[in-house]
Design a protein around this motif. Sequence first.
Motif: not given
Length: 77
Positions: A49, A51-54, A56, A76
């Motif tokens: 949540q 670190e990874v923008d992609a 969901d 994703k």
Amino acid sequence: MADTTLDVRDLPPAERHPKIHAAFDDLDAGESLTILNDHDPKPLFYEMQAEVDAFDADNYTVERRAPDEFAATFPKR
């Protein structure tokens, strides 16, 4: 929509997150990664949540299937 399943229960703990991140990176938008783990992967959820923008986070799910088996799905966007 494709769903990839990755069983990390037999991996040493230090190898789990890098392998999960690599598998998630390989997904296309709209696909999801389901990991099978021996504990609730809540720390991984927070890591993804943050670190990874992609990732969901709104559609993340986790299901306890047995005392030592959790199935967590990371979609994703």
